[in-house]
Design a protein around this motif. Sequence first.
Motif, mmCIF file in Angstrom:
data_model
loop_
_atom_site.group_PDB
_atom_site.id
_atom_site.type_symbol
_atom_site.label_atom_id
_atom_site.label_comp_id
_atom_site.label_asym_id
_atom_site.label_seq_id
_atom_site.Cartn_x
_atom_site.Cartn_y
_atom_site.Cartn_z
ATOM 1 N N HIS A 145 49.985 -62.209 2.722
ATOM 2 C CA HIS A 145 49.292 -63.416 3.184
ATOM 3 C C HIS A 145 48.774 -64.153 1.965
ATOM 4 O O HIS A 145 47.901 -63.660 1.248
ATOM 5 C CB HIS A 145 48.147 -63.027 4.117
ATOM 6 C CG HIS A 145 47.382 -64.195 4.651
ATOM 7 N ND1 HIS A 145 47.973 -65.181 5.410
ATOM 8 C CD2 HIS A 145 46.064 -64.556 4.518
ATOM 9 C CE1 HIS A 145 47.060 -66.079 5.749
ATOM 10 N NE2 HIS A 145 45.903 -65.724 5.210
ATOM 11 N N SER A 146 49.326 -65.329 1.697
ATOM 12 C CA SER A 146 48.951 -66.078 0.501
ATOM 13 C C SER A 146 49.291 -67.549 0.668
ATOM 14 O O SER A 146 50.319 -67.902 1.261
ATOM 15 C CB SER A 146 49.686 -65.529 -0.732
ATOM 16 O OG SER A 146 49.348 -66.280 -1.886
ATOM 17 N N ARG A 147 48.428 -68.391 0.106
ATOM 18 C CA ARG A 147 48.696 -69.832 0.122
ATOM 19 C C ARG A 147 49.691 -70.228 -0.962
ATOM 20 O O ARG A 147 50.362 -71.259 -0.842
ATOM 21 C CB ARG A 147 47.396 -70.605 -0.093
ATOM 22 C CG ARG A 147 46.342 -70.360 0.968
ATOM 23 C CD ARG A 147 45.003 -70.993 0.586
ATOM 24 N NE ARG A 147 43.938 -70.540 1.464
ATOM 25 C CZ ARG A 147 42.648 -70.775 1.260
ATOM 26 N NH1 ARG A 147 42.271 -71.465 0.189
ATOM 27 N NH2 ARG A 147 41.738 -70.320 2.090
ATOM 28 N N GLU A 170 45.261 -64.127 -0.814
ATOM 29 C CA GLU A 170 45.162 -65.310 0.058
ATOM 30 C C GLU A 170 44.927 -66.584 -0.734
ATOM 31 O O GLU A 170 45.521 -67.622 -0.440
ATOM 32 C CB GLU A 170 44.035 -65.126 1.083
ATOM 33 C CG GLU A 170 43.861 -66.344 1.977
ATOM 34 C CD GLU A 170 42.751 -66.196 3.003
ATOM 35 O OE1 GLU A 170 42.523 -67.169 3.753
ATOM 36 O OE2 GLU A 170 42.121 -65.129 3.065
ATOM 37 N N THR A 171 44.070 -66.513 -1.746
ATOM 38 C CA THR A 171 43.667 -67.730 -2.463
ATOM 39 C C THR A 171 44.174 -67.808 -3.901
ATOM 40 O O THR A 171 44.073 -68.868 -4.532
ATOM 41 C CB THR A 171 42.129 -67.834 -2.488
ATOM 42 O OG1 THR A 171 41.576 -66.619 -3.016
ATOM 43 C CG2 THR A 171 41.589 -68.069 -1.083
ATOM 44 N N ASP A 177 46.291 -59.025 0.763
ATOM 45 C CA ASP A 177 46.054 -59.504 2.122
ATOM 46 C C ASP A 177 47.387 -59.579 2.862
ATOM 47 O O ASP A 177 48.357 -60.175 2.365
ATOM 48 C CB ASP A 177 45.390 -60.876 2.089
ATOM 49 C CG ASP A 177 44.078 -60.854 1.295
ATOM 50 O OD1 ASP A 177 43.419 -59.797 1.290
ATOM 51 O OD2 ASP A 177 43.735 -61.884 0.686
#
Length: 227
Positions: free
Chosen positions: A140-142, A108-109, A133
């Motif tokens: 799910h990742s930024r 995610e981050t 994630d």
Amino acid sequence: MLEIIPVIDLMDGIAVSGKSGEREKYRPLESVYSPSPDPVNIALSLRAAGARSIYIADLDAIEGTGSNLEAVRRVNHVLPVILDAGVRDLETFHFMLEFASRVVVATETLKSTEELEEILRKYPPGRTVVSVDVKDMRLHSRNLEIGLEELRDLLMGYEVDIILLDIGSVGTSSGFNRELLELFRPLIERVIPGGGVLPEEIPELEAMGVRAALVGRALHEGMVRPG
């Protein structure tokens, strides 16, 4: 025997609970293990009940709005903490090691796969956990633009435990994500499922070769014991 790792999320210094990663709707945690949402009290009760470690997500650190690291440090004196606090790169990973026994590198981050590999090369598996994630079977990742299969193949080259966190199932008691687990079956002995895991599924996970699972809601409601 499969280890049940208790999960707590921290926000503004207390343990909180919610569903599906909707952090703005989280409320103080109600747990059979403590009359208050104080994380140290919860950890003390969990240790007495047989817990061997605890997973903590510092939601303020993950969102970049603050941190609960001193609370994490106190809990780490009670139980070894597996900490997700929004690691972005090698520098933030190194900093978080001061507060917990093991630090999570979460997709995610994370800034890049290059940072991930640098962390995995530099630090031993005993201090490191990777969190894959996932939402709707997509990473799910930024920042990362990589598919689940590509990430799985990258992780095959490292001896590191891998949390498979289905964010959409967190707090829902909907059951673990079988499709995701099947995708990571080549790494099954290092996989730690999280998100919606139910007590009745634990024998099935054990039969698959899973050695540990993250359990939040079912544990705090008294349906499953830690350890």
